[in-house]
Design an enzyme around this catalytic site. Structure first.
Site, PDB file in Angstrom:
ATOM      1  N   GLU A 161       0.826  -1.207   0.000  1.00 40.69           N
ATOM      2  CA  GLU A 161       0.000   0.000   0.000  1.00 40.69           C
ATOM      3  C   GLU A 161       0.863   1.261   0.000  1.00 40.69           C
ATOM      4  OE1 GLU A 161      -2.191  -3.122   2.562  1.00 40.69           O
ATOM      5  OE2 GLU A 161      -0.138  -2.619   1.984  1.00 40.69           O
ATOM      6  N   GLY A 191      14.407 -39.898   2.915  1.00 37.88           N
ATOM      7  CA  GLY A 191      14.247 -41.239   2.381  1.00 37.88           C
ATOM      8  C   GLY A 191      12.824 -41.736   2.572  1.00 37.88           C
ATOM      9  N   THR A 247      19.487 -40.616   4.726  1.00 31.06           N
ATOM     10  CA  THR A 247      19.844 -39.873   3.510  1.00 31.06           C
ATOM     11  C   THR A 247      21.242 -39.286   3.644  1.00 31.06           C
ATOM     12  OG1 THR A 247      17.546 -39.356   2.967  1.00 31.06           O
ATOM     13  CG2 THR A 247      19.228 -37.905   2.052  1.00 31.06           C
ATOM     14  N   TRP A 286      20.607 -42.691  -8.854  1.00 30.57           N
ATOM     15  CA  TRP A 286      20.120 -41.400  -9.340  1.00 30.57           C
ATOM     16  C   TRP A 286      19.008 -41.655 -10.345  1.00 30.57           C
ATOM     17  CZ3 TRP A 286      21.525 -37.893  -6.204  1.00 30.57           C
ATOM     18  CH2 TRP A 286      22.792 -37.919  -5.602  1.00 30.57           C
TER      19      TRP A 286
END
Length: 343
Positions: free
Chosen positions: A53, A285, A201, A175
């Site tokens: 504003e 994971g 992980t 991957w």
């Protein structure tokens, strides 16, 4: 699209320009209209700086200043009511004697929550609400969840093989997604406040959890390690950026690593709320992803279906949501699912 929707749509366009720069503040745009012509517009550009504003009114040219009081202001979120890093925008509107205010969404922040709307109405200002409300909710879903549920907006992100596996059973790295998709996921990281993985992980993938593939700010790294089994020489701990390490053993700060003792995921998410972490992407994971699914503690899923085959793997997480969108990324298909609570 009617005239009010036309100008509110412009507010939403402006608000989006602040994406990634407003931290825990919402994305807000404002448009000032006089005689069906925009005479001012602005958006909240950066956390701690002027709100939409203010920027909108400041953009009005000298020849139109006298028209501000007879103009209509459009804002995609109710003006702020309280003093924070900047003064209340509702007072700015009243100061300029603007007589019509069009709002897409009431502010869920308890410090506002309709108070500005009531103040405007009490001062004789005409207020119209809920213009393009669904679009306004979608734009600020992170902010709304954070304010209403006292936790971050939670995104579950994972990749699965072409034949439906999440990972190899032997835990060796596999991957799945393409390099192009990797760039996409790094861009996602830059859009959120934090990124979370579990200890497995870190052990098996040794990730950095940064945004090295793109230009952007690294998210806060969050690790789940109940019994503190991780080697602090893992990649995720190597630089000096803060790491939140949630465990069940101790509270301690060691250099840049914050050891935080919490028992449940809900406690962890609430603790992150107290640290002003508004959104988080979960890249853990299978066990971590399934734990969030089991507790229905998520708002969105981004599932990357890849062209890779895994011969002996662990089955992908199961959910019953229908995709709301999908995009193609090289050989991958990314499906988006929404699980928003009532907002």
């Amino acid at each position: 699209m009617n005239i009010h929707e036309k100008y509110m749509h412009r507010c939403l366009e402006l608000a989006l320009l602040g994406k990634g720069k407003t931290k825990t503040n919402p994305l807000v745009g404002a448009v000032l209209v006089y005689n069906d012509e925009i005479i001012g517009e602005g958006y909240h550009q950066k956390y701690g700086e002027a709100h939409a504003e203010v920027n909108c009114i400041n953009s009005v040219s000298d020849q139109n200043i006298q028209n501000i009081k007879d103009a209509t202001i459009y804002i995609n979120l109710e003006p702020c009511f309280h003093f924070g890093k900047t003064p209340p925008c509702v007072d700015l509107i009243l100061k300029h004697e603007i007589k019509k205010v069009m709002i897409a969404l009431q502010d869920p922040n308890p410090q506002v929550a309709g108070q500005s709307i009531e103040k405007l109405k009490s001062a004789g200002v005409e207020v119209l609400q809920d213009i393009l409300k669904p679009e306004a909710i979608k734009l600020n879903k992170r902010f709304i969840v954070f304010q209403k549920y006292n936790r971050p907006y939670i995104i579950l992100k994972y990749a699965i093989s072409k034949n439906g596996y999440f990972s190899r059973k032997d835990k060796q790295q596999a991957w799945l997604s393409s390099a192009e998709t990797s760039n996409v996921t790094h861009a996602w990281r830059a859009e959120e406040d934090a990124i979370l993985v579990g200890k497995n992980t870190v052990i098996f993938d040794n990730p950095k959890l940064d945004v090295r593939s793109i230009s952007g700010e690294n998210p806060i790294r969050v690790i789940l390690d109940s019994n503190l089994e991780l080697d602090i020489h893992s990649n995720v701990f190597l630089d000096t950026a803060p790491v939140l390490l949630y465990n069940k053993l101790k509270n301690e700060i060691y250099n840049h690593i914050h050891f935080i003792k919490k028992e449940t995921l809900k406690e962890i998410m609430h603790d992150m709320y107290t640290r002003n972490i508004q959104s988080i992407i979960i890249e853990g994971g299978l066990e971590v992803i399934q734990s969030f699914l089991k507790e229905n503690l998520y708002d969105e899923i981004r599932e990357i279906q890849t062209d890779t085959i895994i011969e002996d793997g662990e089955q992908a997480p199961i959910h019953t949501l229908k995709p709301i969108n999908k995009i193609i990324s090289n050989t991958d298909i990314i499906y988006f699912y929404q699980n928003l609570p009532t907002i």
